[in-house]
Motif scaffolding. Structure first.
Motif, PDB file in Angstrom:
ATOM      1  N   LEU A   1       0.828 -44.801   2.972  1.00 41.66           N
ATOM      2  CA  LEU A   1       2.038 -44.822   3.783  1.00 41.66           C
ATOM      3  C   LEU A   1       1.841 -43.982   5.034  1.00 41.66           C
ATOM      4  CD1 LEU A   1       5.108 -45.523   4.035  1.00 41.66           C
ATOM      5  CD2 LEU A   1       5.525 -43.341   2.933  1.00 41.66           C
ATOM      6  N   ASP A   2       2.182 -44.548   6.178  1.00 41.98           N
ATOM      7  CA  ASP A   2       2.161 -43.809   7.441  1.00 41.98           C
ATOM      8  C   ASP A   2       3.486 -43.056   7.546  1.00 41.98           C
ATOM      9  OD1 ASP A   2       1.771 -42.838   9.969  1.00 41.98           O
ATOM     10  OD2 ASP A   2       1.886 -44.791  10.968  1.00 41.98           O
ATOM     11  N   LEU A   3       3.436 -41.731   7.501  1.00 34.77           N
ATOM     12  CA  LEU A   3       4.668 -40.942   7.490  1.00 34.77           C
ATOM     13  C   LEU A   3       5.490 -41.098   8.762  1.00 34.77           C
ATOM     14  CD1 LEU A   3       3.553 -37.654   5.735  1.00 34.77           C
ATOM     15  CD2 LEU A   3       4.894 -39.530   4.807  1.00 34.77           C
ATOM     16  N   SER A   4       4.874 -41.480   9.862  1.00 35.47           N
ATOM     17  CA  SER A   4       5.637 -41.678  11.088  1.00 35.47           C
ATOM     18  C   SER A   4       6.481 -42.949  11.014  1.00 35.47           C
ATOM     19  CB  SER A   4       4.710 -41.737  12.297  1.00 35.47           C
ATOM     20  OG  SER A   4       3.863 -42.863  12.218  1.00 35.47           O
ATOM     21  N   LYS A   5       6.149 -43.843  10.080  1.00 32.35           N
ATOM     22  CA  LYS A   5       6.903 -45.091   9.914  1.00 32.35           C
ATOM     23  C   LYS A   5       7.688 -45.125   8.609  1.00 32.35           C
ATOM     24  CE  LYS A   5       3.504 -47.652  12.576  1.00 32.35           C
ATOM     25  NZ  LYS A   5       2.471 -48.666  12.570  1.00 32.35           N
ATOM     26  N   ALA A   6       7.757 -44.006   7.908  1.00 30.93           N
ATOM     27  CA  ALA A   6       8.440 -43.944   6.616  1.00 30.93           C
ATOM     28  C   ALA A   6       9.951 -43.965   6.799  1.00 30.93           C
ATOM     29  CB  ALA A   6       8.029 -42.684   5.876  1.00 30.93           C
ATOM     30  N   SER A   7      10.633 -44.530   5.804  1.00 32.01           N
ATOM     31  CA  SER A   7      12.097 -44.547   5.828  1.00 32.01           C
ATOM     32  C   SER A   7      12.618 -43.157   5.448  1.00 32.01           C
ATOM     33  CB  SER A   7      12.627 -45.584   4.843  1.00 32.01           C
ATOM     34  OG  SER A   7      12.381 -45.163   3.508  1.00 32.01           O
ATOM     35  N   LYS A   8      13.918 -42.971   5.579  1.00 34.52           N
ATOM     36  CA  LYS A   8      14.511 -41.672   5.257  1.00 34.52           C
ATOM     37  C   LYS A   8      14.394 -41.367   3.771  1.00 34.52           C
ATOM     38  CE  LYS A   8      17.598 -41.376   9.150  1.00 34.52           C
ATOM     39  NZ  LYS A   8      18.931 -41.056   9.634  1.00 34.52           N
ATOM     40  N   ILE A   9      14.531 -42.368   2.936  1.00 39.06           N
ATOM     41  CA  ILE A   9      14.385 -42.165   1.491  1.00 39.06           C
ATOM     42  C   ILE A   9      12.952 -41.751   1.153  1.00 39.06           C
ATOM     43  CG2 ILE A   9      14.337 -43.378  -0.732  1.00 39.06           C
ATOM     44  CD1 ILE A   9      17.121 -42.754   0.029  1.00 39.06           C
ATOM     45  N   GLN A  10      11.977 -42.407   1.765  1.00 36.49           N
ATOM     46  CA  GLN A  10      10.577 -42.052   1.520  1.00 36.49           C
ATOM     47  C   GLN A  10      10.288 -40.634   1.990  1.00 36.49           C
ATOM     48  OE1 GLN A  10       8.965 -45.402   3.662  1.00 36.49           O
ATOM     49  NE2 GLN A  10       8.249 -46.368   1.758  1.00 36.49           N
TER      50      GLN A  10
ATOM     51  N   LEU B   1      12.485 -38.203   2.146  1.00 32.26           N
ATOM     52  CA  LEU B   1      13.188 -37.326   1.206  1.00 32.26           C
ATOM     53  C   LEU B   1      12.347 -37.125  -0.051  1.00 32.26           C
ATOM     54  CD1 LEU B   1      15.882 -35.863   0.525  1.00 32.26           C
ATOM     55  CD2 LEU B   1      16.535 -37.954  -0.635  1.00 32.26           C
ATOM     56  N   ILE B   2      11.795 -38.204  -0.596  1.00 30.86           N
ATOM     57  CA  ILE B   2      10.944 -38.114  -1.791  1.00 30.86           C
ATOM     58  C   ILE B   2       9.703 -37.287  -1.485  1.00 30.86           C
ATOM     59  CG2 ILE B   2       9.487 -39.450  -3.370  1.00 30.86           C
ATOM     60  CD1 ILE B   2      11.595 -41.700  -3.154  1.00 30.86           C
ATOM     61  N   PHE B   3       9.092 -37.535  -0.342  1.00 33.85           N
ATOM     62  CA  PHE B   3       7.893 -36.790   0.051  1.00 33.85           C
ATOM     63  C   PHE B   3       8.199 -35.292   0.179  1.00 33.85           C
ATOM     64  CE2 PHE B   3       4.889 -35.154   3.213  1.00 33.85           C
ATOM     65  CZ  PHE B   3       3.697 -35.497   2.594  1.00 33.85           C
ATOM     66  N   GLY B   4       9.306 -34.972   0.822  1.00 32.59           N
ATOM     67  CA  GLY B   4       9.708 -33.571   0.981  1.00 32.59           C
ATOM     68  C   GLY B   4       9.980 -32.899  -0.351  1.00 32.59           C
ATOM     69  N   TRP B   5      10.638 -33.609  -1.264  1.00 30.53           N
ATOM     70  CA  TRP B   5      10.923 -33.074  -2.592  1.00 30.53           C
ATOM     71  C   TRP B   5       9.621 -32.782  -3.343  1.00 30.53           C
ATOM     72  CZ3 TRP B   5      14.018 -30.652  -5.674  1.00 30.53           C
ATOM     73  CH2 TRP B   5      13.831 -30.712  -7.043  1.00 30.53           C
ATOM     74  N   LYS B   6       8.665 -33.713  -3.269  1.00 29.55           N
ATOM     75  CA  LYS B   6       7.403 -33.519  -3.969  1.00 29.55           C
ATOM     76  C   LYS B   6       6.621 -32.341  -3.382  1.00 29.55           C
ATOM     77  CE  LYS B   6       5.197 -37.135  -5.609  1.00 29.55           C
ATOM     78  NZ  LYS B   6       4.493 -38.424  -5.721  1.00 29.55           N
ATOM     79  N   VAL B   7       6.663 -32.176  -2.081  1.00 32.68           N
ATOM     80  CA  VAL B   7       5.987 -31.043  -1.437  1.00 32.68           C
ATOM     81  C   VAL B   7       6.643 -29.733  -1.862  1.00 32.68           C
ATOM     82  CG1 VAL B   7       5.562 -29.909   0.782  1.00 32.68           C
ATOM     83  CG2 VAL B   7       5.123 -32.344   0.522  1.00 32.68           C
ATOM     84  N   TYR B   8       7.965 -29.696  -1.881  1.00 33.77           N
ATOM     85  CA  TYR B   8       8.709 -28.497  -2.279  1.00 33.77           C
ATOM     86  C   TYR B   8       8.376 -28.090  -3.717  1.00 33.77           C
ATOM     87  CZ  TYR B   8      12.712 -25.669  -3.730  1.00 33.77           C
ATOM     88  OH  TYR B   8      13.499 -24.677  -4.246  1.00 33.77           O
ATOM     89  N   VAL B   9       8.398 -29.052  -4.629  1.00 33.42           N
ATOM     90  CA  VAL B   9       8.116 -28.759  -6.030  1.00 33.42           C
ATOM     91  C   VAL B   9       6.663 -28.320  -6.204  1.00 33.42           C
ATOM     92  CG1 VAL B   9       7.908 -29.803  -8.319  1.00 33.42           C
ATOM     93  CG2 VAL B   9       9.934 -30.242  -6.936  1.00 33.42           C
ATOM     94  N   THR B  10       5.738 -29.005  -5.551  1.00 32.24           N
ATOM     95  CA  THR B  10       4.333 -28.647  -5.672  1.00 32.24           C
ATOM     96  C   THR B  10       4.077 -27.252  -5.130  1.00 32.24           C
ATOM     97  OG1 THR B  10       3.703 -30.971  -5.473  1.00 32.24           O
ATOM     98  CG2 THR B  10       1.990 -29.334  -5.057  1.00 32.24           C
TER      99      THR B  10
END
Length: 50
Positions: free
Chosen positions: A25-34, A36-45
């Protein structure tokens, strides 16, 4: 105690949430939901490793 909780959350994330790196997934083209999920996973990790 806090670290154990984040380690459990990290394992649940790995099982339940999609892996965007495997999908290339290209993060510059990711939707807001994607994002949000990416940010949550980074925070937890980040908190599981500290």
């Amino acid at each position: 105690m806090k670290k154990k909780l984040f380690k459990v959350l990290a394992k649940l994330n790995k099982i339940l949430l999609p892996s965007f790196t495997k999908q290339r997934l290209d993060l510059s083209k990711a939707s807001k939901i994607q994002m949000l999920i990416f940010g949550w996973k980074v925070y937890v990790t980040k908190n599981a490793l500290d």
